[in-house]
Design a protein around this motif. Structure first.
Motif: not given
Length: 436
Positions: A209-236
């Motif tokens: 597959y294409p690098p999943v981190g570059t496109w998966s967030f554009l798809t409706p299949e992704v459902d981020y949990s509160a913990q996922d969002i916390a990690l995304l905030v940490e990265m940002e």
């Protein structure tokens, strides 16, 4: 009051003298070790890091960063907007309207008088094609071949950051479908096919597959949990901290100081580690919780050996497909395995490269395990008639600082790579110089 001011002045003088001693001592150390110091190299490395940080990565950055504002008052290039593509998984919005007008050029009399070269690959190829001096070196070197009979050479940069096999074969087919008629196709790849594919594997997505981190967030299949969002905030937040440090260092001219630059590089390691840790934790969570089938793809290969066997075959089969597509249109293909710094024996690292060119664990494993296999498989491609050239040892004897990060080059490296590609086209004896 006067005593207080004298104390402050004396303290400032001591600090200046101390900094001078540290600066002189560190420069002497670099001179003794043969490394030396180049403020240009440091500045360009920081600009490269800043450019990468300002590119949209993930859902928070895509929604929170104003691209126009983020690029004001800097000399780093503006970035594109990633969008889902029905052909390659992900593409750049700014390029979608350019496919057909570019294709129409090939129907003009001008095209008949020009030797047109299409460049395919990932970000190393893309940045080389964007570097004006590298593009000019490629065109001039190839134009000097007497078989071209004085025809002008024009490089059409169709490389994409993060693109890997089989996206390159799909893009190649798409361009011909749209009416592109190049005289030569150059495919420069290898790194993404093992480094990004291996990162996919650890994220729970199929290496093909294409690098999943570059496109998966554009798809409706992704459902981020509160913990996922916390990690995304940490990265940002880590990226924003790095950005502030880099902008401050560039604005203040700290890159002119060997010791000061070393201190800032040390400070950058903290948000860098923070970002890498959050990213790894997010990948582990997504892997453990299970990705939707649309994101993870077919069942993953079992162990590491099987996974890398698959990666190499994906790369080889994609190259065979590109070669077949080109041959069907009477166009030669030059396929080159790109050099990369962390491939053992690829290049002696300079002191600056040791500082600025760290690599993630997953990428490093991809290079360590994958590159020897890519070289071996490349020889088999050559036996099958693919015009394959191993460029992985291009800089094996170079001691100067050529890499700005784990895989991308400063302009001198891009220029040398461009010249190598053009010179390698001399191996296309039976086709180079023939009319379309």
């Amino acid at each position: 009051m006067k005593r207080f001011l004298r104390t402050i002045g004396l303290a400032a003088l001591v600090l200046v003298l101390l900094f001078g001693v540290l600066e002189g001592g560190y420069r002497a150390y670099l001179a003794v070790t043969g490394e030396g110091f180049s403020s240009r190299v440091v500045r360009d490395a920081w600009l490269g890091q800043l450019d990468w940080i300002r590119r949209p990565h993930g859902p928070i950055a895509m929604g929170a960063v104003d691209l126009q504002e983020a690029n004001e008052d800097t000399d780093v290039p503006r970035v594109g907007t990633p969008v889902l593509s029905p052909y390659m998984g992900i593409d750049l919005l700014e390029l979608l309207d350019q496919y057909q007008p570019s294709a129409e050029y090939f129907a003009t009399p001008e095209s008949e008088d020009v030797f047109d070269v299409v460049l395919l690959g990932g970000s190393v190829a893309m940045l080389m094609g964007e570097e004006k001096a590298a593009q000019e070196r490629f065109e001039a070197t190839l134009a000097a071949d007497p078989r071209l009979a004085g025809r002008q050479v024009r490089l059409h940069n169709q490389a994409r950051a993060g693109t890997k096999a089989p996206q390159t074969s799909i893009l190649c087919h798409l361009l011909f479908q749209l009416g592109w008629k190049p005289d030569l196709v150059v495919l420069l790849d290898g790194f993404n096919e093992v480094a990004l594919a291996n990162e996919n594997r650890y994220a729970g997505a199929h290496p093909l597959y294409p690098p999943v981190g570059t496109w998966s967030f554009l798809t409706p299949e992704v459902d981020y949990s509160a913990q996922d969002i916390a990690l995304l905030v940490e990265m940002e937040l880590a990226q924003r901290r790095s950005r502030k440090l880099l902008e401050g260092g560039l604005r203040s001219g700290l890159y002119r100081s060997a010791f000061g630059a070393r201190v800032l590089d040390a400070l950058l390691s903290r948000p860098g580690a923070r970002h890498a840790g959050a990213k790894a934790a997010l990948s582990a969570r997504r892997n453990a919780s299970g990705m939707p089938v649309a994101l993870r793809g077919p069942e993953l290969p079992g162990d590491t050996e099987a996974a890398f066997d698959g990666m190499i075959q994906f790369w080889a089969q994609s190259a065979i497909a590109v070669d077949a597509i080109c041959r069907a249109h009477g166009v030669p293909l030059l396929h080159v395995l790109q050099p990369t710094l962390h491939d053992e024996g690829a290049k002696p690292m300079s002191e600056q490269e040791k500082i600025h060119c760290r690599i993630s664990t997953h990428w490093e494993e991809g290079v360590d395990v994958g590159y020897p296999r890519l070289r071996a498989e490349g020889e088999r491609l050559r036996e099958r008639g693919v015009h394959f050239v191993d460029g992985s040892r291009l800089f094996a004897k170079s001691t100067e600082t050529l890499y700005r990060d784990a895989c991308h080059f400063f302009p001198p490296g891009s220029i040398a790579l461009a010249e190598f590609l053009a010179s390698s086209a001399a191996g296309l004896d039976e086709m180079l110089g023939e009319e379309r």
